[in-house]
Design a protein around this motif. Structure first.
Motif, short mmCIF file in Angstrom:
data_model
loop_
_atom_site.label_atom_id
_atom_site.label_comp_id
_atom_site.label_asym_id
_atom_site.label_seq_id
_atom_site.Cartn_x
_atom_site.Cartn_y
_atom_site.Cartn_z
N PRO A 1 -6.47 -18.78 51.94
CA PRO A 1 -6.63 -17.56 52.74
C PRO A 1 -5.68 -17.58 53.93
O PRO A 1 -5.24 -18.62 54.39
CB PRO A 1 -8.08 -17.64 53.21
N MET B 1 -6.31 -11.02 59.11
CA MET B 1 -6.97 -10.35 57.98
C MET B 1 -8.07 -9.42 58.47
O MET B 1 -8.27 -8.33 57.93
CB MET B 1 -7.57 -11.39 57.02
N GLU C 1 -8.60 -2.69 43.24
CA GLU C 1 -8.02 -3.51 42.18
C GLU C 1 -8.36 -4.99 42.33
O GLU C 1 -8.88 -5.62 41.41
CB GLU C 1 -6.50 -3.30 42.14
N LYS C 2 -8.06 -5.54 43.52
CA LYS C 2 -8.29 -6.97 43.71
C LYS C 2 -9.78 -7.29 43.71
O LYS C 2 -10.21 -8.34 43.23
CB LYS C 2 -7.64 -7.45 45.01
N ARG D 1 -11.17 -7.04 40.10
CA ARG D 1 -10.64 -8.10 39.24
C ARG D 1 -11.41 -9.40 39.46
O ARG D 1 -11.64 -10.17 38.54
CB ARG D 1 -9.15 -8.30 39.54
N ASP E 1 -6.65 -6.18 59.52
CA ASP E 1 -6.27 -5.36 58.36
C ASP E 1 -7.49 -4.73 57.70
O ASP E 1 -7.50 -3.56 57.34
CB ASP E 1 -5.55 -6.23 57.31
N TYR F 1 -11.32 -7.96 49.11
CA TYR F 1 -10.17 -7.20 49.60
C TYR F 1 -10.62 -5.78 49.88
O TYR F 1 -11.69 -5.35 49.45
CB TYR F 1 -9.02 -7.22 48.57
N TYR F 2 -9.78 -5.06 50.58
CA TYR F 2 -10.15 -3.69 50.93
C TYR F 2 -9.57 -2.68 49.94
O TYR F 2 -9.42 -1.51 50.25
CB TYR F 2 -9.73 -3.34 52.37
#
Lengths: 352, 111
Positions: free
Chosen positions: A215, A221, A168-169, A172, A224, A164-165
């Motif tokens: 996904p 995506m 946090e994700k 994790r 983004d 992810y960009y």
């Protein structure tokens, strides 16, 4: 965090994983087995096509311990391909017909003979290289800091995971501090031309969901990711590949521990897309394990599902038999045919 | 008697409503599919709206379904929470704005 192997967890064993994948709703007939599903569309047995991608797993050692890793890779894994086995790979590549050498791991760069292998492969005429680089290896140790230049020198296509960009994700899923280091490494790759407009040095990113869901549309995506990475860090890249998490090894353990296994498998089975079968990656590739054993794909390698050919080791590789083989499938294969399909090159259908 | 009015497994049986009235169910599901297709609004924007409305109508099935859908469509945790606050603000605001009606009535009835 340690690998499942180092923790002696039951799911470190391929047999136990396969047992999990065969029971429950598959055993009672609620869900059709993958071969039954293929039979329904007259695609059974699943036939190979001429070999194009020669994928070599250089070892399970990695500087990261990602929660979804299907290899169960980590710093505590000692399985590493020797130079002798690499030489056998080079001998096989020469008459395999494959146009691309795809290097994976663990962190393939941690193999002490990684650079030797690339240089020798280039010497015998391999022109298309892929390295599945976890990014953080580039900044993990001074001896890896020049990897971007080495990649550029051999025109290696770099494919890197970035779930992810945001921090946090990513952290994790891949471990604390991984996002910051990945950004640093991406900037180093950009600095030598990777992913930059007008450059022929390709840098692709891999998105995989941070949890028990499929996904999204790859193109959406990608837009983004491009917008966020450019806006927040000035980072450029070429394509984003969306990959479905496979229900094996550490991701399987996560699914079971979080009580998501049944729902996730149901999602994969219900999302079966016949169009995705056409381009599943196992049909035009070979997967060579760190010890030289041959497999239909990297997932079958981790489950130790031996291919349906008499030559089981790279030293015995026969191109004709490989191209004509029936591919070995099991329940985990639903991961490659769900939704828009999934492969090492992202989605396998254009009907997104 | 069931111990709970809601069973998560029932969400997967939604299509079964067609067993007792196929014609109407077919119309509903076809319309539903079209509603959520890409249009002037993206499928992601529609998923966020659906998540907010799910909380307004307090449907556990819808909350499960559209939380998963928002995750799949890359909506951040913060984005999902903001959507729910929008729903809650409208719910709260719709109660409060009727305070004007109460005030009007009080003024009418008072000397």
């Amino acid at each position: 965090m340690k690998s499942l192997h180092a923790q002696n967890k039951p799911l470190a064993s391929p047999e136990n994983q396969l047992e999990w994948l065969a029971k429950g709703s598959f055993a009672d007939g609620t869900w059709p087995s993958f071969s039954q599903r293929l039979s329904k569309m007259n695609h059974w047995p699943l036939k190979a096509r001429p070999l194009e991608i020669f994928q070599v797993n250089l070892g399970y050692m990695c500087n990261q311990v990602c929660r979804h890793c299907h290899v169960d890779a980590g710093p505590d894994r000692q399985e590493i391909m020797t130079r002798e086995t690499m030489q056998l790979c080079l001998d096989a590549i020469a008459h395999s017909g494959a146009h691309t050498l795809d290097l994976t791991g663990g962190a393939p760069e941690m193999n002490p003979d990684f650079r030797w292998f690339v240089e020798e492969a280039a010497r015998i005429g391999v022109r298309d290289f892929i390295v599945r680089c976890n990014l953080t290896i580039i900044v993990a140790n001074k001896k890896y800091h020049d990897l971007p230049s080495f990649f550029a020198q051999h025109r290696i296509h770099v494919v890197s995971s970035l779930p992810y960009y945001d921090i946090e994700k990513t952290d994790r899923q891949r471990g604390e501090g991984v996002f910051k280091k990945s950004i640093e490494a991406l900037k180093m790759l950009n600095a030598v031309g990777y992913g930059m407009p007008g450059s022929d040095l390709h840098l692709d990113l891999v998105y995989n969901p941070s949890g028990a869901f499929l996904p999204n549309n790859q193109m959406g995506m990608e837009a983004d990711f491009k917008q966020a990475l450019s806006r927040d860090f000035g980072i450029q890249f070429n394509q984003l590949f969306s990959i479905t998490n496979m229900p094996i090894s550490r991701y399987l353990e996560y699914l079971i521990a979080s009580d998501n296994y049944e729902d996730y498998m149901d999602l994969l089975v219900q999302s079966f897309n016949p169009a995705a079968v056409e381009h599943v990656m196992c049909r035009n590739m070979i997967s060579v394990g760190w010890d030289g054993m041959l497999y239909d794909c990297d997932f079958n390698q981790m489950l130790e599902l031996k291919p349906a050919v008499s030559a089981k080791h790279i030293s015995e590789f026969q191109s004709k038999a490989w191209n004509e083989r029936d591919i070995v499938v099991a329940s985990h294969c639903y991961g490659c045919t769900a939704g828009a399909g999934s492969s090492c090159q992202g989605t396998t259908t254009h009907a997104e | 008697m069931e111990q709970s009015y809601y069973d998560p497994k029932d969400l997967k049986k939604f299509g079964n409503i067609g067993e007792w009235d196929k014609a109407l169910a077919d119309k509903f599901f076809a319309w539903y599919g079209d509603v959520f297709a890409e249009g002037a609004l993206t499928a992601r924007e529609k998923a966020i709206i659906a998540l907010a409305v799910s909380h307004t109508v307090q449907c556990p099935y819808c909350i499960d379904a559209y939380t998963a859908d928002c995750l799949q469509k890359g909506v951040s945790n913060e984005g999902m929470m903001e959507a729910i606050h929008v729903a809650a603000a409208i719910r709260g605001g719709s109660s409060l704005v009727h305070g004007v009606q109460m005030m009007n009535k009080v003024q009418k009835l008072s000397m």
